[in-house]
Scaffold this motif. Structure first.
Motif, short mmCIF file in Angstrom:
data_model
loop_
_atom_site.label_atom_id
_atom_site.label_comp_id
_atom_site.label_asym_id
_atom_site.label_seq_id
_atom_site.Cartn_x
_atom_site.Cartn_y
_atom_site.Cartn_z
N THR A 175 0.83 -1.21 0.00
CA THR A 175 0.00 0.00 0.00
C THR A 175 0.85 1.25 0.00
O THR A 175 0.60 2.20 -0.76
CB THR A 175 -0.93 0.01 1.22
N GLU A 176 1.89 1.25 0.82
CA GLU A 176 2.77 2.42 0.91
C GLU A 176 3.50 2.65 -0.42
O GLU A 176 3.62 3.79 -0.88
CB GLU A 176 3.77 2.24 2.04
N LEU A 177 3.97 1.57 -1.03
CA LEU A 177 4.68 1.72 -2.31
C LEU A 177 3.74 2.26 -3.38
O LEU A 177 4.11 3.16 -4.14
CB LEU A 177 5.27 0.38 -2.76
N LEU A 178 2.53 1.74 -3.45
CA LEU A 178 1.58 2.22 -4.45
C LEU A 178 1.26 3.69 -4.25
O LEU A 178 1.10 4.44 -5.23
CB LEU A 178 0.30 1.37 -4.40
N GLN A 179 1.18 4.13 -3.01
CA GLN A 179 0.95 5.54 -2.72
C GLN A 179 2.13 6.39 -3.18
O GLN A 179 1.96 7.48 -3.75
CB GLN A 179 0.70 5.74 -1.22
N GLN A 180 3.34 5.87 -2.97
CA GLN A 180 4.54 6.57 -3.42
C GLN A 180 4.57 6.68 -4.94
O GLN A 180 4.93 7.73 -5.49
CB GLN A 180 5.79 5.84 -2.92
N LEU A 181 4.17 5.61 -5.62
CA LEU A 181 4.17 5.63 -7.08
C LEU A 181 3.15 6.63 -7.62
O LEU A 181 3.41 7.33 -8.61
CB LEU A 181 3.88 4.23 -7.63
N ASP A 182 2.01 6.72 -6.97
CA ASP A 182 1.00 7.73 -7.35
C ASP A 182 1.58 9.14 -7.21
O ASP A 182 1.37 10.00 -8.08
CB ASP A 182 -0.25 7.60 -6.48
N LYS A 183 2.29 9.37 -6.12
CA LYS A 183 2.87 10.70 -5.87
C LYS A 183 3.94 11.02 -6.91
O LYS A 183 4.05 12.17 -7.38
CB LYS A 183 3.45 10.77 -4.47
N ILE A 184 4.73 10.03 -7.27
CA ILE A 184 5.78 10.23 -8.29
C ILE A 184 5.15 10.62 -9.62
O ILE A 184 5.62 11.53 -10.30
CB ILE A 184 6.65 8.96 -8.43
N ARG A 185 4.09 9.92 -9.99
CA ARG A 185 3.41 10.26 -11.25
C ARG A 185 2.84 11.67 -11.20
O ARG A 185 2.84 12.40 -12.20
CB ARG A 185 2.31 9.24 -11.54
N SER A 186 2.34 12.06 -10.04
CA SER A 186 1.76 13.40 -9.87
C SER A 186 2.84 14.48 -9.86
O SER A 186 2.70 15.52 -10.52
CB SER A 186 0.96 13.46 -8.57
N ASP A 187 3.94 14.24 -9.13
CA ASP A 187 4.99 15.23 -8.99
C ASP A 187 5.90 15.30 -10.21
O ASP A 187 6.48 16.34 -10.52
CB ASP A 187 5.85 14.94 -7.75
N GLY A 188 6.09 14.15 -10.86
CA GLY A 188 7.00 14.10 -12.00
C GLY A 188 8.43 13.80 -11.62
O GLY A 188 9.33 13.87 -12.47
N TYR A 189 8.67 13.44 -10.38
CA TYR A 189 10.02 13.06 -9.94
C TYR A 189 9.91 12.27 -8.64
O TYR A 189 8.85 12.22 -8.01
CB TYR A 189 10.90 14.31 -9.72
N ALA A 190 11.03 11.65 -8.23
CA ALA A 190 11.09 10.90 -6.98
C ALA A 190 12.30 11.34 -6.17
O ALA A 190 13.29 11.82 -6.72
CB ALA A 190 11.16 9.40 -7.26
N MET A 191 12.19 11.15 -4.87
CA MET A 191 13.28 11.50 -3.97
C MET A 191 13.47 10.35 -2.98
O MET A 191 12.50 9.77 -2.51
CB MET A 191 12.92 12.80 -3.22
N SER A 192 14.72 10.01 -2.68
CA SER A 192 14.98 8.95 -1.71
C SER A 192 16.18 9.32 -0.84
O SER A 192 17.12 9.97 -1.30
CB SER A 192 15.25 7.60 -2.41
N ILE A 193 16.12 8.90 0.41
CA ILE A 193 17.19 9.17 1.37
C ILE A 193 17.57 7.87 2.05
O ILE A 193 16.76 7.27 2.78
CB ILE A 193 16.75 10.21 2.43
N GLN A 194 18.77 7.39 1.78
CA GLN A 194 19.31 6.18 2.38
C GLN A 194 18.38 4.97 2.20
O GLN A 194 18.29 4.14 3.10
CB GLN A 194 19.62 6.41 3.86
N GLU A 195 17.74 4.89 1.06
CA GLU A 195 16.86 3.74 0.82
C GLU A 195 17.65 2.54 0.36
O GLU A 195 17.45 1.43 0.84
CB GLU A 195 15.80 4.10 -0.22
N ARG A 196 18.53 2.75 -0.61
CA ARG A 196 19.31 1.63 -1.14
C ARG A 196 20.70 1.57 -0.52
O ARG A 196 21.16 0.51 -0.11
CB ARG A 196 19.42 1.72 -2.67
N ASP A 197 21.37 2.72 -0.46
CA ASP A 197 22.72 2.78 0.11
C ASP A 197 22.73 3.66 1.34
O ASP A 197 22.25 4.80 1.31
CB ASP A 197 23.71 3.35 -0.92
N LEU A 198 23.29 3.14 2.41
CA LEU A 198 23.42 3.91 3.63
C LEU A 198 24.31 5.12 3.37
O LEU A 198 25.40 5.00 2.79
CB LEU A 198 24.04 3.04 4.73
N GLY A 199 23.84 6.30 3.75
CA GLY A 199 24.63 7.51 3.58
C GLY A 199 24.46 8.21 2.26
O GLY A 199 25.14 9.20 1.99
N ALA A 200 23.55 7.71 1.40
CA ALA A 200 23.35 8.32 0.09
C ALA A 200 21.90 8.75 -0.10
O ALA A 200 20.97 8.13 0.41
CB ALA A 200 23.73 7.33 -1.01
#
Length: 252
Positions: A175-200
């Protein structure tokens, strides 16, 4: 003891699948199912079954709005760190370099291959502490700004396949991922903080092709100590402008 009949059938299927891939070495254009079946001497039903397997692994893909097949992006995984000189990477490199010079951070270009993403081009930051970007590296789609951009603008079937085939963390929320994907489509971009790599941290925007499908994700990434939320927000406009320019060039 192995069943010789089963082994022989498996080997024959592999040989036929490779014959299908080699069809594209002989033709610079997309090919229909009938053309492929005729070229390799197979019944259409057999060729279609093999194409489905190759498509699931990302080695072939269907052109949007067409029944024609072209080579898929998984071919690039086999090239490793060899410099990729296709239309997309060649066109993107000058713009990516300009984006790196403006932001001071590492700029990467990703494409989707099945339920993974592949970095096909990168221009690293000149800072001593930076996000090092290896071309040919693969990552999941469900985590990180670039992956989520590719997932947000993919078919719903791709999202379903991610949940079906990926070994997701126990606390992962569909549910959370689908909500994030909706927001990305609406905003036209995505932002992530330390999701895949620690410190990036990273921001990413979609690049669209001639048929309005998302063919790539353009991203800026850096260490969280320098590439803060404030700086990411400051870079959104220039990132989206570069992604829009690439879209315009690829649409001609």
């Amino acid at each position: 003891m192995a069943d010789n009949t089963t082994t022989s059938t498996t080997v024959r299927s592999v040989e036929r699948a490779l014959d299908i891939l080699l069809c594209f070495a002989k033709s610079p254009r997309e090919l229909s199912l009938s053309e492929i079946a005729r070229e390799v001497g197979l019944h259409k039903s057999t060729a279609h079954r093999l194409l489905l397997s190759l498509q699931a692994k990302g080695f072939v893909r269907k052109q949007a709005g067409s029944d024609k097949y072209i080579l898929g992006w998984s071919i690039l995984e086999l090239l490793g760190n060899v410099y990729l000189s296709d239309e997309l990477t060649t066109l993107a490199l000058p713009e990516m370099t300009k984006l790196r010079d403006i932001t001071g951070e590492t700029v990467s270009l990703y494409i989707r291959s099945g339920i993974e993403r592949i970095r096909i081009q990168a221009v690293e930051s000149n800072e001593p502490i930076r996000n090092v970007a290896a071309i040919g590296q693969t990552y999941p789609l469900y985590i990180g700004a670039s992956g989520k951009v590719l997932l947000a603008f993919a078919d719903e079937a791709v999202v379903d396949e991610v949940f079906l085939r990926e070994c997701l963390p126990q606390d992962f929320s569909r549910t959370e991922l689908l909500q994030q994907l909706d927001k990305i489509r609406s905003d036209g971009y995505a932002m992530s903080i330390q999701e895949r790599d620690l410190g990036a941290s990273a921001i990413a925007a979609p690049v669209f092709g001639r048929n309005h499908e998302c063919i790539a994700s353009l991203s800026i990434s850096g260490p969280v100590s320098r590439f803060t939320v404030d700086k990411m927000n400051q870079c959104v406009d220039v990132l989206c402008t570069s992604a829009a320019w690439l879209t315009k060039m690829l649409s001609h």
